[in-house]
Design a protein around this motif. Structure first.
Motif, PDB file in Angstrom:
ATOM      1  N   SER A 228       0.845 -11.014 -14.658  1.00 25.77           N
ATOM      2  CA  SER A 228       1.515 -11.642 -13.516  1.00 25.77           C
ATOM      3  C   SER A 228       1.436 -13.163 -13.581  1.00 25.77           C
ATOM      4  CB  SER A 228       0.885 -11.169 -12.197  1.00 25.77           C
ATOM      5  OG  SER A 228       1.293  -9.868 -11.880  1.00 25.77           O
TER       6      SER A 228
ATOM      7  N   ALA B 112       6.116  -4.880  -6.609  1.00 21.65           N
ATOM      8  CA  ALA B 112       5.525  -3.966  -7.582  1.00 21.65           C
ATOM      9  C   ALA B 112       6.562  -3.048  -8.214  1.00 21.65           C
ATOM     10  CB  ALA B 112       4.430  -3.140  -6.912  1.00 21.65           C
TER      11      ALA B 112
ATOM     12  N   TYR C 256      -8.503  -5.528 -12.791  1.00 20.29           N
ATOM     13  CA  TYR C 256      -8.539  -6.502 -11.700  1.00 20.29           C
ATOM     14  C   TYR C 256      -9.965  -6.762 -11.241  1.00 20.29           C
ATOM     15  CZ  TYR C 256      -9.211  -2.474  -8.594  1.00 20.29           C
ATOM     16  OH  TYR C 256      -9.708  -1.351  -7.985  1.00 20.29           O
TER      17      TYR C 256
ATOM     18  N   PRO D 244      -2.934  -8.103 -12.789  1.00 23.46           N
ATOM     19  CA  PRO D 244      -2.494  -8.790 -11.579  1.00 23.46           C
ATOM     20  C   PRO D 244      -2.944 -10.254 -11.609  1.00 23.46           C
ATOM     21  CG  PRO D 244      -3.688  -6.769 -11.056  1.00 23.46           C
ATOM     22  CD  PRO D 244      -3.917  -7.056 -12.497  1.00 23.46           C
TER      23      PRO D 244
ATOM     24  N   SER E  28      -5.447 -10.141  -6.314  1.00 27.09           N
ATOM     25  CA  SER E  28      -5.464  -8.964  -7.178  1.00 27.09           C
ATOM     26  C   SER E  28      -5.456  -7.680  -6.361  1.00 27.09           C
ATOM     27  CB  SER E  28      -6.708  -8.988  -8.071  1.00 27.09           C
ATOM     28  OG  SER E  28      -6.677 -10.072  -8.971  1.00 27.09           O
TER      29      SER E  28
ATOM     30  N   ILE F  92      -4.559  -0.931 -14.791  1.00 27.11           N
ATOM     31  CA  ILE F  92      -4.550  -2.178 -14.033  1.00 27.11           C
ATOM     32  C   ILE F  92      -5.970  -2.729 -14.010  1.00 27.11           C
ATOM     33  CG2 ILE F  92      -4.062  -3.313 -11.837  1.00 27.11           C
ATOM     34  CD1 ILE F  92      -2.008  -1.291 -11.217  1.00 27.11           C
TER      35      ILE F  92
ATOM     36  N   GLU G 133      -2.047  -6.876  -4.956  1.00 24.96           N
ATOM     37  CA  GLU G 133      -1.094  -6.332  -5.924  1.00 24.96           C
ATOM     38  C   GLU G 133      -1.455  -4.901  -6.320  1.00 24.96           C
ATOM     39  OE1 GLU G 133       1.882  -7.958  -9.150  1.00 24.96           O
ATOM     40  OE2 GLU G 133      -0.088  -8.922  -9.249  1.00 24.96           O
TER      41      GLU G 133
END
Length: 289
Positions: A212, A113, A134, A186, A141, A132, A144
């Motif tokens: 990602s 990260a 997710y 993620p 997910s 973020i 992360e």
């Protein structure tokens, strides 16, 4: 001549398989390969793993977390080498990276990260608010997101945007905070399967997306810092050699990504009115236009 099973979730991981085969050739290991692919259907993996066991394979190379889980659940004590698993400990494949303790080892595929934060800072130096997005039921997910939470970072204000169902993404403009500077995705199946929806809405409100999942970059994300799956496969071959030479996987440490690759999308940058930093352009593995 060894019999080696390859258990793959999707064709997206072909690079890892090719790297694994190349690595075995470099290690001068001759093998017959028994290859089974679930074509994205996770429910097929347990039966495919059983089919490999019936072939009396000496080792299973498992591509993806679900593939590795299906392989280690076999009653037969067949050693497993895995990649590009994001969270080997959290997914129950190993006890720890340093000492796996079971019948599996491999190379984890998650880029740390802190490296991703540094990448985002370099790519978007004016950004201050990082969202973020997710799926709350995706273990990769969650892993992360937790890694991002642990960071002490003075540059970004971190805003979590959890979703419970894919249908929520149709209301994405209402989910995103007004002051958002950049959105990070993620790894995660629901997000990946609905990436076109996400990038459609973020384009309309001029929010850059960092991902990602490498295939998201040519599909419209601004950039990504990712593992080279081919190289992960090559590194897994070295672990396979140790196992085939008699070392138990329980004592072979799980490695992590050593040199992540930069992917950039210049077309997305132009649409956002951004100039890609020259230093990142020089370092990038690939730039999509």
């Amino acid at each position: 001549m060894y019999n080696i099973g390859i258990l793959q979730l999707t064709q997206n991981l072909d690079d890892a398989v090719n790297g694994f085969k190349q690595g075995l050739a470099q290690q001068e290991i001759a093998a017959n390969f028994h290859y089974l692919n679930a074509d994205g259907n996770i429910d097929l993996l347990p039966d495919l793993a059983i089919a490999l066991a019936q072939q009396k394979v000496d080792l299973i190379f498992a591509c993806s977390t679900p593939s590795a889980q299906a392989a280690i659940e076999l009653v037969e004590h067949i050693p497993v080498v895995f990649t590009p698993v994001f969270d080997p400990v959290g997914s129950g494949l190993v006890n720890s990276l340093a000492l796996p303790g079971g019948k599996a080892t491999g190379v984890a595929g998650m880029v740390p990260a802190d490296a991703k934060i540094t990448f985002i800072q370099r790519l978007l130096p004016a950004a201050r608010t990082l969202g973020i997005l997710y799926h709350v039921n995706d273990s990769n997910s969650i892993a992360e997101v937790e890694n991002f939470r642990k960071l002490e970072n003075s540059t970004f204000t971190l805003i979590e945007i959890p979703i419970h169902e894919a249908e929520e993404l149709s209301n994405l403009p209402d989910l995103l905070p007004i002051n958002l500077d950049v959105l990070f995705l993620p790894i995660g199946r629901i997000v990946e399967e609905n990436f076109a929806t996400i990038v459609y809405y973020t384009d309309t409100i001029n929010i850059p997306v960092i991902t990602s999942h490498a295939p998201n970059v040519p599909a419209g994300a601004l950039g990504a810092l990712v593992a080279n799956h081919h190289q992960l496969g090559v590194e897994c071959a070295a672990k396979a050699k140790e196992i085939l030479s008699g070392t138990m996987p329980a004592s072979i440490p799980v490695d992590t990504v050593k040199i992540p690759e930069i992917l950039l999308n210049d077309f997305a940058a132009q649409n956002l009115g951004l100039n890609l930093p020259a230093d990142l352009v020089a370092e990038a593995k690939e730039i999509f236009e």
